[in-house]
Design a protein around this motif. Structure first.
Motif, PDB file in Angstrom:
ATOM      1  N   UNK A  22      20.388   2.300   2.126  1.00  0.00           N
ATOM      2  CA  UNK A  22      21.173   1.169   2.611  1.00  0.00           C
ATOM      3  C   UNK A  22      21.129   0.963   4.098  1.00  0.00           C
ATOM      4  N   UNK A  23      20.368   1.805   4.817  1.00  0.00           N
ATOM      5  CA  UNK A  23      20.361   1.702   6.281  1.00  0.00           C
ATOM      6  C   UNK A  23      18.999   2.112   6.842  1.00  0.00           C
ATOM      7  N   UNK A  56       0.800  -1.218   0.000  1.00  0.00           N
ATOM      8  CA  UNK A  56       0.000   0.000   0.000  1.00  0.00           C
ATOM      9  C   UNK A  56       0.837   1.275   0.000  1.00  0.00           C
ATOM     10  N   UNK A  57       2.089   1.186   0.409  1.00  0.00           N
ATOM     11  CA  UNK A  57       2.931   2.378   0.494  1.00  0.00           C
ATOM     12  C   UNK A  57       4.096   2.319  -0.494  1.00  0.00           C
ATOM     13  N   UNK A  58       3.876   1.638  -1.606  1.00  0.00           N
ATOM     14  CA  UNK A  58       4.942   1.474  -2.602  1.00  0.00           C
ATOM     15  C   UNK A  58       5.396   2.824  -3.141  1.00  0.00           C
ATOM     16  N   UNK A  59       4.445   3.717  -3.441  1.00  0.00           N
ATOM     17  CA  UNK A  59       4.805   5.037  -3.962  1.00  0.00           C
ATOM     18  C   UNK A  59       5.570   5.854  -2.944  1.00  0.00           C
ATOM     19  N   UNK A  60       5.125   5.797  -1.714  1.00  0.00           N
ATOM     20  CA  UNK A  60       5.752   6.534  -0.620  1.00  0.00           C
ATOM     21  C   UNK A  60       7.187   6.073  -0.389  1.00  0.00           C
ATOM     22  N   UNK A  61       7.394   4.750  -0.293  1.00  0.00           N
ATOM     23  CA  UNK A  61       8.740   4.241  -0.055  1.00  0.00           C
ATOM     24  C   UNK A  61       9.652   4.476  -1.254  1.00  0.00           C
ATOM     25  N   UNK A  62       9.105   4.407  -2.457  1.00  0.00           N
ATOM     26  CA  UNK A  62       9.908   4.734  -3.631  1.00  0.00           C
ATOM     27  C   UNK A  62      10.405   6.177  -3.568  1.00  0.00           C
ATOM     28  N   UNK A  63       9.507   7.065  -3.170  1.00  0.00           N
ATOM     29  CA  UNK A  63       9.875   8.478  -3.054  1.00  0.00           C
ATOM     30  C   UNK A  63      10.938   8.675  -1.973  1.00  0.00           C
ATOM     31  N   UNK A  64      10.731   8.052  -0.821  1.00  0.00           N
ATOM     32  CA  UNK A  64      11.681   8.186   0.285  1.00  0.00           C
ATOM     33  C   UNK A  64      13.074   7.703  -0.098  1.00  0.00           C
ATOM     34  N   UNK A  65      13.157   6.496  -0.661  1.00  0.00           N
ATOM     35  CA  UNK A  65      14.436   5.819  -0.832  1.00  0.00           C
ATOM     36  C   UNK A  65      15.134   6.099  -2.156  1.00  0.00           C
ATOM     37  N   UNK A  67      13.899  -1.049  -2.933  1.00  0.00           N
ATOM     38  CA  UNK A  67      15.335  -0.913  -3.110  1.00  0.00           C
ATOM     39  C   UNK A  67      16.099  -0.627  -1.836  1.00  0.00           C
ATOM     40  N   UNK A  68      15.428  -0.729  -0.680  1.00  0.00           N
ATOM     41  CA  UNK A  68      16.082  -0.443   0.581  1.00  0.00           C
ATOM     42  C   UNK A  68      16.644  -1.684   1.249  1.00  0.00           C
ATOM     43  N   UNK A  69      17.556  -1.455   2.174  1.00  0.00           N
ATOM     44  CA  UNK A  69      18.136  -2.532   2.980  1.00  0.00           C
ATOM     45  C   UNK A  69      17.774  -2.296   4.441  1.00  0.00           C
ATOM     46  N   UNK A  70      17.208  -3.309   5.086  1.00  0.00           N
ATOM     47  CA  UNK A  70      16.825  -3.198   6.487  1.00  0.00           C
ATOM     48  C   UNK A  70      18.038  -3.539   7.351  1.00  0.00           C
ATOM     49  N   UNK A  71      18.595  -2.513   7.980  1.00  0.00           N
ATOM     50  CA  UNK A  71      19.798  -2.694   8.796  1.00  0.00           C
ATOM     51  C   UNK A  71      19.474  -2.978  10.253  1.00  0.00           C
ATOM     52  N   UNK A  72      18.244  -2.688  10.642  1.00  0.00           N
ATOM     53  CA  UNK A  72      17.844  -2.883  12.048  1.00  0.00           C
ATOM     54  C   UNK A  72      16.354  -3.147  12.080  1.00  0.00           C
TER      55      UNK A  72
END
Length: 464
Positions: free
Chosen positions: A207-208, A189-198, A234-239
């Motif tokens: 990457x973090x 549901x937040x694909x657009x939002x996370x694309x914009x953020x990252x 495209x993000x990496x979950x570091x924590x």
């Protein structure tokens, strides 16, 4: 048994304070065009008009009682809420404001709306649903944290539901349910939002990314979905960590963990009061992230006040999923009208994000019931609502094709917190106050499935 029930109660409270409504939707038209008067017109309208919706409510001369909860003079609907536990009256307030306005304008074709507040108190969803099945015509504009407990009863009694908020996988997108701002349960549901953020706003954070979620059944599922959403953007979950639903006395270990892992962007799925405390500790150790997704639950004055000076240090953002924020009332007549109606009918009530969603649900209910005319049945209500291909709630939200029960979210909008309150962020809006270029991305993980009529031995042909 008392201590165990207390722990369960606190866990449930953690669940209800996270906004977990399914809000996937497909854009059915260009916002700001003739289909979406988000920046056109004024709030001066006839008594029963809302935004660009004409004669939503009005007089008439209805006859007969075509369905349970419908008489010649009245329509009885149910509004679910956990107000007896949370003391949060947002759904009751929204129902009061909408029905007062609509009834003053003449009702729905002359029938006045009467609502029954179904206070599920977190743990009594099934009991309230049995009562609703007995008395109500439909369920409108509400929500309960542990809403899965009522789905089976609702489907057995063929009760349509137009909720403001949904929480658990068994309920999100279940049959006979229509989410007025979209219910794409199988899509991120937040694909657009996370694309914009990252990829656009803060690419150095990709990457973090850190994720912190409350340790309750609802929020744990949302946390798992968030991991997948971040990775597919495209993000990496570091924590990735949980915090006890009963609360945290000292957020220092979490703040230090974020710092030691070099987390640059944080998604927080939990009570905004807890987030405010975490941010105060982050400020005390002089650690500032590129961004924090506070989620839409934090959208309101309470979070800003609780965060105190930390609000100046941390960059808090939230995606409102295509619902116009209160701060654009000068641009969006529908938002201005909501503010005016609350001022008239519930001047002491706070207009929350779930309350805005509730208004869209009430408008969809009223518009659909109006079209049914004198022969107002559950089947007509459901079928008519499902025919909406470009639903904007009079300009209150992004355009939604409700004919699609499970569709990806195409539009999003971002707000940003500051010491002066929330305001629209700079997210490159391209259709009115929204941005409608979100990618269509399906979940591949297993997070539960919505219940169907077939699961209780029913079908749509049984709806009358």
């Amino acid at each position: 048994m008392r201590p165990r029930r207390t722990v369960a109660a606190v866990a449930a409270l953690a669940a209800v304070t996270v906004f977990v409504a399914g809000c996937g939707r497909d854009s059915g038209g260009e916002l700001g065009s003739e289909d979406t008067p988000a920046t056109q017109g004024s709030t001066a309208a006839a008594a029963g008009d809302f935004g660009d919706l004409k004669d939503v409510c009005g007089t008439g001369d209805p006859k007969g009682a075509p369905a349970q909860g419908v008489t010649a003079s009245e329509i009885n609907v149910g509004v679910f809420s956990d107000v007896g536990f949370t003391k949060n009256s947002e759904f009751d307030d929204a129902a009061k404001v909408f029905t007062s306005w609509c009834n003053e304008a003449g009702g729905i074709n002359g029938r006045k709306i009467s609502y029954n507040l179904r206070d599920s108190k977190i743990f009594e969803v099934r009991q309230r649903m049995i009562e609703s099945c007995r008395d109500d015509f439909a369920i409108v504009g509400g929500g309960s944290a542990l809403d899965a407990g009522g789905v089976e009863e609702r489907l057995k009694c063929l009760l349509p539901d137009i909720p403001a908020q949904t929480s658990q996988p068994e309920n999100i997108g279940s049959d006979l349910q229509i989410d007025a701002i979209g219910a794409g349960h199988s899509y991120i549901r937040y694909a657009g939002y996370f694309n914009w953020l990252l990829k656009e706003a803060y690419p150095a954070s990709a990457g973090a990314v850190g994720i912190i979620a409350g340790d309750s059944p609802v929020t744990k599922t949302i946390g798992d979905q968030t991991v997948e959403a971040v990775q597919k953007a495209g993000g990496t979950v570091a924590y990735n960590d949980l915090y006890p639903a009963a609360g945290v006395s000292d957020w220092t270990p979490y703040a230090q963990a974020l710092k030691s892992k070099g987390v640059k962007g944080l998604v927080f799925q939990g009570d905004f009061r807890s987030l405010a405390k975490l941010e105060q500790v982050l400020s005390s150790i002089d650690y500032k992230l590129d961004w924090i997704d506070a989620n839409s639950n934090a959208y309101g004055s309470a979070f800003v006040e609780l965060a105190g000076d930390a609000i100046k240090d941390q960059n808090n953002l939230a995606d409102l999923s295509g619902v116009a924020p209160l701060e654009v009332a000068d641009e969006v007549p529908a938002v201005k009208q909501v503010l005016d109606l609350y001022k008239k009918y519930a001047p002491d009530a706070e207009i929350t994000f779930p309350a805005l969603r509730a208004f869209s649900s009430w408008l969809l209910f009223a518009e659909s019931a109006k079209e049914c005319g004198d022969d107002l049945t559950r089947k007509c209500l459901y079928d008519t609502a499902r025919e909406q291909t470009k639903w904007t709630a009079g300009g209150l939200q992004a355009s939604v094709d409700i004919t699609k029960a499970d569709a990806p979210l195409k539009c999003f909008n971002v707000v940003q917190a500051s010491a002066d309150g929330w305001k629209p962020a700079d997210f490159d809006a391209d259709t009115g106050v929204f941005r409608c270029d979100a990618p269509s991305v399906k979940y591949t993980g297993s997070y539960g499935t919505p219940l169907t009529l077939a699961s209780v031995g029913k079908s749509l042909s049984d709806l009358k």
